[in-house]
Design a protein around this motif. Structure first.
Motif, PDB file in Angstrom:
ATOM      1  N   VAL A 156       0.849  -1.206   0.000  1.00 23.70           N
ATOM      2  CA  VAL A 156       0.000   0.000   0.000  1.00 23.70           C
ATOM      3  C   VAL A 156       0.875   1.243   0.000  1.00 23.70           C
ATOM      4  N   LEU A 157       1.980   1.196   0.737  1.00 23.75           N
ATOM      5  CA  LEU A 157       2.882   2.343   0.760  1.00 23.75           C
ATOM      6  C   LEU A 157       3.476   2.591  -0.646  1.00 23.75           C
ATOM      7  N   ARG A 160       0.850   4.154  -2.624  1.00 25.29           N
ATOM      8  CA  ARG A 160       0.609   5.531  -2.181  1.00 25.29           C
ATOM      9  C   ARG A 160       1.701   6.445  -2.729  1.00 25.29           C
ATOM     10  N   ARG A 163       0.844   7.420  -5.985  1.00 24.44           N
ATOM     11  CA  ARG A 163      -0.424   8.124  -5.933  1.00 24.44           C
ATOM     12  C   ARG A 163      -1.564   7.343  -6.583  1.00 24.44           C
ATOM     13  N   HIS A 164      -1.474   5.984  -6.339  1.00 20.31           N
ATOM     14  CA  HIS A 164      -2.585   5.162  -6.876  1.00 20.31           C
ATOM     15  C   HIS A 164      -3.670   4.931  -5.835  1.00 20.31           C
ATOM     16  N   VAL A 165      -3.339   5.059  -4.535  1.00 20.06           N
ATOM     17  CA  VAL A 165      -4.316   4.856  -3.458  1.00 20.06           C
ATOM     18  C   VAL A 165      -4.309   6.077  -2.584  1.00 20.06           C
ATOM     19  N   ALA A 166      -5.363   6.162  -1.788  1.00 23.78           N
ATOM     20  CA  ALA A 166      -5.474   7.309  -0.881  1.00 23.78           C
ATOM     21  C   ALA A 166      -4.761   7.006   0.434  1.00 23.78           C
ATOM     22  N   GLN A 167      -4.638   8.065   1.198  1.00 19.55           N
ATOM     23  CA  GLN A 167      -3.967   7.919   2.516  1.00 19.55           C
ATOM     24  C   GLN A 167      -4.767   7.037   3.467  1.00 19.55           C
ATOM     25  N   ARG A 169      -6.215   4.315   2.765  1.00 19.50           N
ATOM     26  CA  ARG A 169      -5.826   2.891   2.548  1.00 19.50           C
ATOM     27  C   ARG A 169      -4.547   2.574   3.291  1.00 19.50           C
ATOM     28  N   VAL A 170      -3.635   3.473   3.387  1.00 20.95           N
ATOM     29  CA  VAL A 170      -2.379   3.243   4.138  1.00 20.95           C
ATOM     30  C   VAL A 170      -2.676   3.099   5.618  1.00 20.95           C
ATOM     31  N   GLU A 171      -3.495   3.941   6.128  1.00 15.13           N
ATOM     32  CA  GLU A 171      -3.836   3.868   7.549  1.00 15.13           C
ATOM     33  C   GLU A 171      -4.556   2.564   7.873  1.00 15.13           C
TER      34      GLU A 171
END
Length: 440
Positions: A156-157, A160, A163-167, A169-171
């Motif tokens: 996910v990082l 991120r 810039r393919h996923v939002a923040q 999703r990381v959290e």
């Protein structure tokens, strides 16, 4: 005529010799005819209140040594104390039986509780071992889940950064990783706790119960142990009481026999001298029942003039001659002067009185003297009461002894001459009577 004169001479010589023979012993001996065969009386007294036995022996009956003969019996038997002791003894023995039965039951219950406790310990250890294995497996799964969550977070990082996923999703991935790691840590802590419980279980202590460190079966075994201790103490006390009561009952039985009956037991043979109680008649304590005498302890009581006191001594020999030709050898055992108090001991016979004889001498006889003085069997009274003539050898100086010896020789010669004269006179008389009969 000549024959008659010669016969008179012979008769005179015989009388002279007889007189010399009769008088000669008085020169060399001190002789007393005031003597009697005697024995000390053993008086049997009734110790209890009761009735004289129907077989109470009469005078002249021989009582053997070592035997036991009933003499007095009580009419009313006193058994209250014996019954009380017997009741207490039976009660104590019942308590002993009950205590033993209780101990057997407690042993059986203790064995059952021990079996249950062993099963519980074994099951607890096996269950803990299973839980440890299950927790280890869960911990391994938690570690795998944490590794997967970490890989997803890395992915996910990366996304991120592109810039393919939002923040958000990381959290979310980070939260999943922390949750997986926390689950793994929980399983580690639980595994540590299970190891502690397992070690305690191996030592016999259970930690899962918040109030008891051991199971109910072990607690019950402790209670059984206390009950066994109480019963053991009660059993020991009952056994001690049983021994004491048994001894007291045996003593009471023996005492009851003494209270209810009096048996005469002699350590030596004796003969009944006199019976004071009538068979079957009531007697009271202190009343005289029988007078006994011993036939193996006879003596002769002699009366002598008081002037002979210095000439006699204890242990000196004495010659006893009873009427009837029986002769015995004895020895002086006691001498009492004229001023001595009279003897307090009961004697069977009474010494005949003699004028001027105030010195009392007792001459001990041999133990078998009664067999010579009295016929065998009952009724002879061992010769007690027979009159006797006692002579004590006189103590002379050498000159007196020589004179006494010579006079004794003359006396023996006179005795032989008297015997010869009497015999010749008897023959001459017989021949004279024969001639007279032939002349007629």
């Amino acid at each position: 005529m000549l024959t008659r004169r010669f016969s008179r001479v012979l008769v005179g010589v015989g009388l002279l010799g007889a007189a010399g023979y009769a008088f000669a012993p008085h020169l060399s001996n001190r002789i007393s005819t005031a003597a009697v065969v005697n024995s000390e009386v053993i008086r049997i007294i009734a110790p209890i209140d009761g009735v004289a036995d129907d077989r109470l022996p009469g005078p002249g009956v021989m009582l053997a040594a070592g035997g036991s003969r009933p003499v007095v019996r009580r009419l009313v038997v006193e058994d209250r104390e014996r019954h009380r002791l017997a009741h207490d003894l039976a009660l104590v023995r019942a308590q002993i039986v009950e205590a033993r039965h209780g101990l057997v039951q407690l042993d059986a219950q203790d064995a059952e509780l021990a079996r249950r406790g062993a099963l519980y310990h074994e099951a607890t250890r096996e269950k803990l071992a299973t839980e440890i294995a299950e927790t280890r497996a869960g911990h391994a799964g938690a570690l795998a889940a944490a590794a997967q969550a970490r890989a997803e977070l890395d992915h996910v990082l990366t996304l991120r950064a592109a810039r393919h996923v939002a923040q958000v999703r990381v959290e979310t991935a980070e939260a999943a990783l922390r949750q997986a790691e926390a689950a793994a840590e929980v399983l580690v802590a639980r595994l540590a706790g299970l190891h502690v419980e397992h070690r305690a279980a191996l030592a016999g202590v259970h930690l899962r119960d918040g109030h008891n460190d051991v199971p109910y079966s072990v607690q019950q075994r402790d209670r059984v142990m206390l009950q066994r201790q109480v019963l053991t103490e009660r059993l020991a006390e009952a056994r001690a009481r049983e021994s004491a009561l048994a001894a007291a009952l045996a003593a009471e039985e023996a005492a009851r026999l003494d209270r209810d009956r009096y048996d005469l037991a002699l350590g030596h043979a004796a003969i009944v001298w006199e019976r004071h109680a009538t068979p079957g008649a009531p007697v009271k304590p202190g009343e005289v029942l029988l007078d006994l005498v011993r036939c193996d302890d006879l003596f002769v009581e002699v009366a002598l003039p008081d002037t002979a006191f210095g000439a006699l001594a204890s242990g000196d020999p004495a010659h006893v001659r009873l009427r009837g030709g029986i002769e015995l050898q004895g020895s002086i055992r006691s001498i009492r002067g004229a001023g001595a108090r009279s003897r307090k001991t009961l004697l069977a016979a009474e010494r005949p009185a003699e004028h001027g004889a105030r010195l009392t001498v007792e001459v001990a006889l041999p133990a078998d003297a009664s067999h010579l003085m009295a016929p065998e069997g009952e009724g002879g009274f061992c010769g007690i009461g027979r009159l006797a003539e006692v002579s004590f050898p006189a103590d002379f100086n050498p000159f007196g002894a020589e004179v006494a010896a010579r006079f004794g020789g003359i006396t023996r010669a006179l005795r032989d001459a008297a015997g010869w004269a009497v015999e010749v006179a008897a023959r001459l008389g017989a021949s004279a009577r024969a001639e007279t009969a032939g002349t007629r």
